[in-house]
Enzyme design. Structure first.
Site, PDB file in Angstrom:
ATOM      1  N   SER A  59       5.416   6.109 -11.798  1.00  0.00           N
ATOM      2  CA  SER A  59       4.415   5.066 -11.550  1.00  0.00           C
ATOM      3  C   SER A  59       3.865   5.070 -10.130  1.00  0.00           C
ATOM      4  O   SER A  59       2.809   4.489  -9.877  1.00  0.00           O
ATOM      5  CB  SER A  59       5.003   3.690 -11.857  1.00  0.00           C
ATOM      6  OG  SER A  59       5.990   3.328 -10.916  1.00  0.00           O
ATOM      7  N   LYS A 130       6.747  -0.664  -6.069  1.00  0.00           N
ATOM      8  CA  LYS A 130       5.298  -0.744  -6.219  1.00  0.00           C
ATOM      9  C   LYS A 130       4.661  -0.932  -4.843  1.00  0.00           C
ATOM     10  O   LYS A 130       5.330  -1.176  -3.850  1.00  0.00           O
ATOM     11  CB  LYS A 130       4.888  -1.930  -7.116  1.00  0.00           C
ATOM     12  CG  LYS A 130       5.491  -1.937  -8.513  1.00  0.00           C
ATOM     13  CD  LYS A 130       4.997  -0.809  -9.397  1.00  0.00           C
ATOM     14  CE  LYS A 130       5.652  -0.864 -10.781  1.00  0.00           C
ATOM     15  NZ  LYS A 130       5.326   0.331 -11.598  1.00  0.00           N
TER      16      LYS A 130
END
Length: 233
Positions: A59, A130
């Site tokens: 990701s 993230k």
């Protein structure tokens, strides 16, 4: 009393272990103490200061690759430091990205903690990595007429995006609540991030008090070693 009835001092004294045995036993005890001290120091450092973190998914490609071991600075926000847009963070997604943490059991928890201390495992299945796109009070929306994400009306320049990815294929327009963060992966087409949880409590945002720390560098593999800088768009 005859000579045969007398007890010889040499006969009463227990036999001493061989000198070599004593030396070996002392050496083993020393190495056990050193090993235990190293484990305790490593776990304390991992718990309170710096922690290795294993990247489990794609990701955050191409900034972070699957299998990278990164170093997370747990003191980055402890003494007045504030989370900024562009920071790469590790956070506990319990209550925002997942409903509740799974219980691995006592043995599983100990093994996971030991593995996480040296970067061989995630400390928890609810930990995520993230990039921070919006902080409390920001209005984050997608997208402008050129397909760029806007923060407070200003388009973001995102050189870290995975090659070929669009800033987002999901439309959104959210005001980030105070004390919360809007986070996204760099590999937008392969990232379950704040966009995935728009309909959840908090609208996909993450509480700041769930932030574990800021990712500072890639420590492994050696050919990818290097410091990571925050990109504030």
């Amino acid at each position: 009393m005859t000579d045969s009835d007398a007890q010889s001092p040499e006969r009463d004294r227990p036999a001493s272990p061989p000198t070599g045995w004593r030396r070996w036993s002392r050496s083993v005890r020393l190495w056990v103490v050193v090993a235990l001290s190293t484990v305790v120091l490593t776990m304390l450092t991992s718990t309170f200061v710096m922690q290795p973190f294993l990247i489990p998914s794609g990701s955050m490609e191409g900034t972070l690759q699957v299998g990278d071991r990164v170093i997370v600075n747990k003191l980055a926000y402890r003494f007045g430091g504030e989370v900024q847009r562009g920071d790469i963070i590790v956070f506990d997604g319990t209550g925002s990205f997942v409903a509740e943490d799974s219980d691995p059991g006592l043995l599983g928890g100990l093994l996971r903690t030991a593995g996480a201390a040296v970067g061989l495992a995630q400390s928890s299945e609810t930990d995520y990595v993230k990039r921070v796109i919006g902080i409390g009070g920001d209005r984050v929306r997608c997208c402008d007429d050129q397909g760029r994400i806007e923060v407070n009306g200003e388009p973001l320049d995102e050189p870290y995006l995975y090659p070929g990815d669009q800033p987002s294929n999901v439309m959104f327009d959210i005001r980030v609540p105070e004390g919360r963060l809007w986070v996204m992966g760099d590999h937008r087409s392969d990232s379950a991030d704040s966009r995935e949880y728009l309909g959840s409590p908090g609208g996909g945002t993450v509480p700041e008090d769930k932030v574990i720390g800021r990712v500072e560098l890639i420590g492994w593999p050696v050919d990818r070693w290097g410091w990571l800088r925050s990109d504030h768009g």
